[in-house]
Design a protein around this motif. Structure first.
Motif, PDB file in Angstrom:
ATOM      1  N   MET A 263     -24.019  26.624 -19.168  1.00  0.00           N
ATOM      2  CA  MET A 263     -23.507  27.741 -18.367  1.00  0.00           C
ATOM      3  C   MET A 263     -24.568  28.199 -17.377  1.00  0.00           C
ATOM      4  O   MET A 263     -24.257  28.476 -16.217  1.00  0.00           O
ATOM      5  CB  MET A 263     -23.123  28.886 -19.314  1.00  0.00           C
ATOM      6  N   SER A 264     -25.821  28.254 -17.807  1.00  0.00           N
ATOM      7  CA  SER A 264     -26.829  28.748 -16.875  1.00  0.00           C
ATOM      8  C   SER A 264     -27.139  27.696 -15.807  1.00  0.00           C
ATOM      9  O   SER A 264     -27.507  28.053 -14.686  1.00  0.00           O
ATOM     10  CB  SER A 264     -28.090  29.236 -17.598  1.00  0.00           C
ATOM     11  N   ALA A 265     -26.946  26.423 -16.128  1.00  0.00           N
ATOM     12  CA  ALA A 265     -27.073  25.401 -15.083  1.00  0.00           C
ATOM     13  C   ALA A 265     -25.982  25.588 -14.036  1.00  0.00           C
ATOM     14  O   ALA A 265     -26.214  25.459 -12.838  1.00  0.00           O
ATOM     15  CB  ALA A 265     -26.989  24.007 -15.694  1.00  0.00           C
ATOM     16  N   LYS A 266     -24.782  25.931 -14.517  1.00  0.00           N
ATOM     17  CA  LYS A 266     -23.691  26.199 -13.570  1.00  0.00           C
ATOM     18  C   LYS A 266     -24.020  27.436 -12.758  1.00  0.00           C
ATOM     19  O   LYS A 266     -23.729  27.503 -11.572  1.00  0.00           O
ATOM     20  CB  LYS A 266     -22.383  26.422 -14.327  1.00  0.00           C
TER      21      LYS A 266
ATOM     22  N   LYS B 219     -16.869  43.302 -20.312  1.00  0.00           N
ATOM     23  CA  LYS B 219     -18.069  43.360 -19.470  1.00  0.00           C
ATOM     24  C   LYS B 219     -18.506  41.967 -19.045  1.00  0.00           C
ATOM     25  O   LYS B 219     -18.730  41.694 -17.859  1.00  0.00           O
ATOM     26  CB  LYS B 219     -19.248  43.981 -20.252  1.00  0.00           C
ATOM     27  N   SER B 220     -18.641  41.083 -20.033  1.00  0.00           N
ATOM     28  CA  SER B 220     -19.135  39.742 -19.717  1.00  0.00           C
ATOM     29  C   SER B 220     -18.147  38.961 -18.873  1.00  0.00           C
ATOM     30  O   SER B 220     -18.543  38.221 -17.977  1.00  0.00           O
ATOM     31  CB  SER B 220     -19.431  38.966 -21.004  1.00  0.00           C
ATOM     32  N   VAL B 221     -16.865  39.138 -19.171  1.00  0.00           N
ATOM     33  CA  VAL B 221     -15.844  38.438 -18.384  1.00  0.00           C
ATOM     34  C   VAL B 221     -15.918  38.884 -16.930  1.00  0.00           C
ATOM     35  O   VAL B 221     -15.806  38.082 -16.007  1.00  0.00           O
ATOM     36  CB  VAL B 221     -14.441  38.665 -18.986  1.00  0.00           C
ATOM     37  N   THR B 222     -16.171  40.189 -16.719  1.00  0.00           N
ATOM     38  CA  THR B 222     -16.319  40.684 -15.352  1.00  0.00           C
ATOM     39  C   THR B 222     -17.470  39.966 -14.655  1.00  0.00           C
ATOM     40  O   THR B 222     -17.330  39.484 -13.523  1.00  0.00           O
ATOM     41  CB  THR B 222     -16.614  42.199 -15.367  1.00  0.00           C
ATOM     42  N   SER B 223     -18.618  39.865 -15.368  1.00  0.00           N
ATOM     43  CA  SER B 223     -19.782  39.274 -14.711  1.00  0.00           C
ATOM     44  C   SER B 223     -19.560  37.786 -14.445  1.00  0.00           C
ATOM     45  O   SER B 223     -19.938  37.276 -13.388  1.00  0.00           O
ATOM     46  CB  SER B 223     -21.027  39.493 -15.558  1.00  0.00           C
ATOM     47  N   LEU B 224     -18.912  37.099 -15.391  1.00  0.00           N
ATOM     48  CA  LEU B 224     -18.635  35.680 -15.165  1.00  0.00           C
ATOM     49  C   LEU B 224     -17.618  35.499 -14.037  1.00  0.00           C
ATOM     50  O   LEU B 224     -17.684  34.528 -13.285  1.00  0.00           O
ATOM     51  CB  LEU B 224     -18.122  35.017 -16.443  1.00  0.00           C
TER      52      LEU B 224
ATOM     53  N   LEU C  42     -17.257  31.736 -13.024  1.00  0.00           N
ATOM     54  CA  LEU C  42     -17.647  30.811 -14.082  1.00  0.00           C
ATOM     55  C   LEU C  42     -16.778  30.976 -15.326  1.00  0.00           C
ATOM     56  O   LEU C  42     -17.145  30.564 -16.406  1.00  0.00           O
ATOM     57  CB  LEU C  42     -19.115  31.043 -14.468  1.00  0.00           C
ATOM     58  N   ILE C  43     -15.629  31.614 -15.131  1.00  0.00           N
ATOM     59  CA  ILE C  43     -14.711  31.761 -16.254  1.00  0.00           C
ATOM     60  C   ILE C  43     -14.236  30.383 -16.690  1.00  0.00           C
ATOM     61  O   ILE C  43     -13.812  29.593 -15.853  1.00  0.00           O
ATOM     62  CB  ILE C  43     -13.487  32.598 -15.821  1.00  0.00           C
ATOM     63  N   PRO C  44     -14.370  30.052 -17.988  1.00  0.00           N
ATOM     64  CA  PRO C  44     -13.870  28.743 -18.427  1.00  0.00           C
ATOM     65  C   PRO C  44     -12.372  28.615 -18.155  1.00  0.00           C
ATOM     66  O   PRO C  44     -11.595  29.470 -18.550  1.00  0.00           O
ATOM     67  CB  PRO C  44     -14.164  28.714 -19.931  1.00  0.00           C
ATOM     68  N   GLN C  45     -12.039  27.570 -17.417  1.00  0.00           N
ATOM     69  CA  GLN C  45     -10.688  27.460 -16.909  1.00  0.00           C
ATOM     70  C   GLN C  45     -10.111  26.094 -17.252  1.00  0.00           C
ATOM     71  O   GLN C  45     -10.692  25.100 -16.807  1.00  0.00           O
ATOM     72  CB  GLN C  45     -10.748  27.601 -15.390  1.00  0.00           C
TER      73      GLN C  45
END
Lengths: 329, 297
Positions: B191-194, A48-53, A58-61
């Protein structure tokens, strides 16, 4: 039916770790109509969270990467967009409220500074104009004495207050879509109700579409127009709130609804779905839920069923239903 | 219960006052007796360094060869050294040199170390690899040995000693900042700043840097003590301050042959070094108690 504001098609977000490639989001299709509240439910670790990110990219890459699929926001695919173009969307057209109001605010700056920052960033307003706008926002999220709160540091506010501040920050630029990632999980029940009420009010008054990510079916029943049930990186059932609760089709959804405690029943043990979410890997075959399903058939272990429509606006990914076809992958 | 209500009422009163993390830290700091003692010592030496020319009874270079190695007296409070120079005067002026070296070498280390640490921590990958290995190489040498080598290359002088001490201590701050940035990077407010569309540079300087300041402040305060000792050691070895500069370490080494005949020549500079270093250490520990969240409760 109007054109959806957000349409996710066959989205795949994988994580490349030492243990191999993990398909956290494994071919998701979702859409949100303007002014609609879409609930995304599922247990921890279902993506769920990965979908929203992914929607905000904003997925850490590394280790994560959107491998394929498209995310169409207002008619434009945002997956190929550059970082600088994404920054204009984030906080402006799509914004996000995180789960932990305790840690989502920078402890070193006042609340007013942090809300004002968003406004200055996207609206190019002066400090003075931003301050007036910030006061408006704080009032809008139901903070009684905005002048005092404006100069407060986050550590002096309660969890509920901080979540209101977070919401004020995310709606400051009147986004068309608000992604709320378990916005009430860290709050106690009375505050939870207030925050949900606030989100619903914003949805109704401003016509802001909301993607509400939660594992709480009670929240879904109260807030959402439509629901997508996720399991192990896939949407297993999708339909209106009414359909999902009155007539759950997928065995997982049925299990979820049964596991909600009910006041009226006298049964002593709460129903729980046996087993755990499978460890995701690229080599998984067949239906992800097969190992825990009561109705498992030989076919379930061999091929993934397609998410196919069973009734008007109600689709399900299960071999129990005859019209189901095999999924491409 | 009474306790609680008192807190709440003071909270509501305080709302319109300036209240922030730094102010709260100062409140806690004020309660720490030993840290206040440290602060007092530091302020004492800073004042001495500032007013040295006005209160010193003689010039620090003035030689009175008739009065060589005189014990403390009303004319020479700390006695005189082997050139007949007034030790009280020289100790006063020595405070200038030691504090100057201490402050500026640490500021140099902090600036360079912080920039490198932030780059390594935030951008990671090859930048981290390069910078971290560089730190490892510097840390592989005993710091005083490396400082000696650097001074040997640059030539012995007080300024070069300062550079050497600054260079040697860069990795300490660099690694500290890198570790802090690595943990901050995963904070939700980053993260929320991003998520509100903030640029990387902006996040680095307005969110990550201010939040990594506390360990730097603590380490910096303790680091001044180390830097003063290192400067004294370099001075003692003849690699720092050159005669006739009244550097405390240099004064120790110049007088060590008279240690039995005229012990005051080593006692006063030695005690001065000790007190300054003690001051910075006490204050650094106090700051750590106040600023480091792990030390709370």
């Amino acid at each position: 039916m109007s054109k959806p504001i957000l349409e996710i098609k066959d989205l795949r977000t994988h994580f490349f770790t030492d243990r191999g490639e993990i398909p956290a989001v494994d071919g998701i299709d979702l859409y949100i109509q303007p002014g609609e509240v879409l609930g995304v439910v599922g247990e921890s670790g279902c993506g769920k969270s990965v979908t929203s990110l992914s929607v905000l990219k904003l997925i850490p890459q590394p280790p994560g990467k959107i491998v394929s699929g498209s995310i169409v926001f207002k008619g434009k695919d945002i997956v190929p967009l550059k970082e600088s173009e994404m920054r204009k969307i984030r906080g402006n057209s799509i914004s996000m409220v995180f789960q932990e109001p305790m840690s989502s605010l920078n402890p070193l700056f006042t609340v007013g500074h942090q809300i004002g920052e968003t406004i200055r960033l996207h609206r190019g307003k002066s400090h003075k104009e931003a301050r007036i706008h910030t006061l408006d926002m704080l009032r809008k999220v139901g903070i009684a004495s905005p002048d005092a709160i404006l100069n407060e540091y986050p550590h002096r506010l309660s969890g509920g207050m901080r979540q209101r501040v977070m919401i004020a920050m995310s709606i400051a630029c009147s986004p068309e879509l608000l992604i709320a990632d378990e916005p009430t999980t860290a709050l106690d029940v009375t505050i939870q109700a207030q925050i949900l009420d606030l989100i619903r009010r914003l949805n109704e008054e401003q016509g802001m579409a909301v993607m509400l990510i939660t594992h709480d079916l009670g929240v879904v029943a109260e807030m959402c127009h439509r629901v997508a049930v996720m399991y192990a990186g896939k949407v297993v059932e999708e339909g209106s709130v009414h359909d999902i609760f009155k007539n759950p089709l997928h065995p997982y959804t049925q299990g979820l609804i049964q596991s909600v405690p009910r006041m009226s029943e006298t049964r002593e043990r709460l129903y729980s779905i046996p087993g755990n979410v499978p460890v995701l890997s690229m080599s998984l075959r067949g239906c992800r839920f097969a190992a825990r399903c009561e109705h498992v058939m030989p076919r379930c272990l061999e091929a993934i069923p397609h998410l196919s429509q069973q009734e008007e606006g109600h689709s399900c990914r299960c071999w129990l239903y005859e019209s189901t076809q095999e999924d491409a992958v | 219960m009474t306790q609680l209500s008192i807190n709440q009422s003071s909270d509501t009163i305080a709302i319109h006052e300036v209240s922030g993390p730094w102010r709260d830290a100062w409140k806690a700091f004020r309660k720490n007796k030993t840290a206040l003692l440290g602060l007092g010592l530091i302020l004492f030496f800073i004042i001495i360094a500032i007013i040295a020319p006005y209160i010193a009874p003689y010039g620090y270079k003035d030689q009175q060869l008739m009065d060589r190695l005189k014990p403390p007296s009303s004319a020479h409070w700390f006695g005189t050294d082997d050139f007949g120079r007034d030790l009280f005067t020289r100790v006063l002026f020595g405070a200038r040199i030691s504090l100057w070296v201490g402050f500026f070498s640490v500021i140099g280390s902090i600036v360079v170390g912080t920039v490198l640490g932030i780059l390594a921590g935030y951008y990671g990958k090859w930048a981290d690899m390069l910078i971290s290995r560089l730190f490892d190489i510097v840390l592989a040498f005993p710091s005083i040995l490396l400082a000696i080598a650097i001074v040997a290359i640059l030539g012995p002088s007080l300024q070069n000693a300062l550079y050497a001490i600054a260079i040697v201590n860069i990795p300490t701050y660099g690694r500290l900042v890198r570790a802090k940035v690595l943990s901050l990077k995963n904070e939700e407010y980053i993260m929320s700043a991003k998520a509100i569309g903030m640029k990387n540079n902006r996040i680095l300087f307005s969110h990550i840097l201010p939040n990594s300041l506390t360990p730097i402040i603590v380490q910096g305060t303790l680091g001044i003590a180390t830097a003063i000792i290192e400067a004294a050691a370099l001075g003692f070895l003849g690699l720092g301050a050159q005669p006739p500069d009244p550097e405390w370490g240099k004064m120790l080494s110049d007088s060590r042959q008279f240690i039995q005949k005229a012990p005051w020549t080593v006692v006063f500079p030695g005690v001065s070094i000790m007190l300054t270093v003690l001051g910075f250490n006490l204050m650094g520990d106090g700051l750590r108690d106040v600023l480091d969240p792990r030390m709370k409760n």
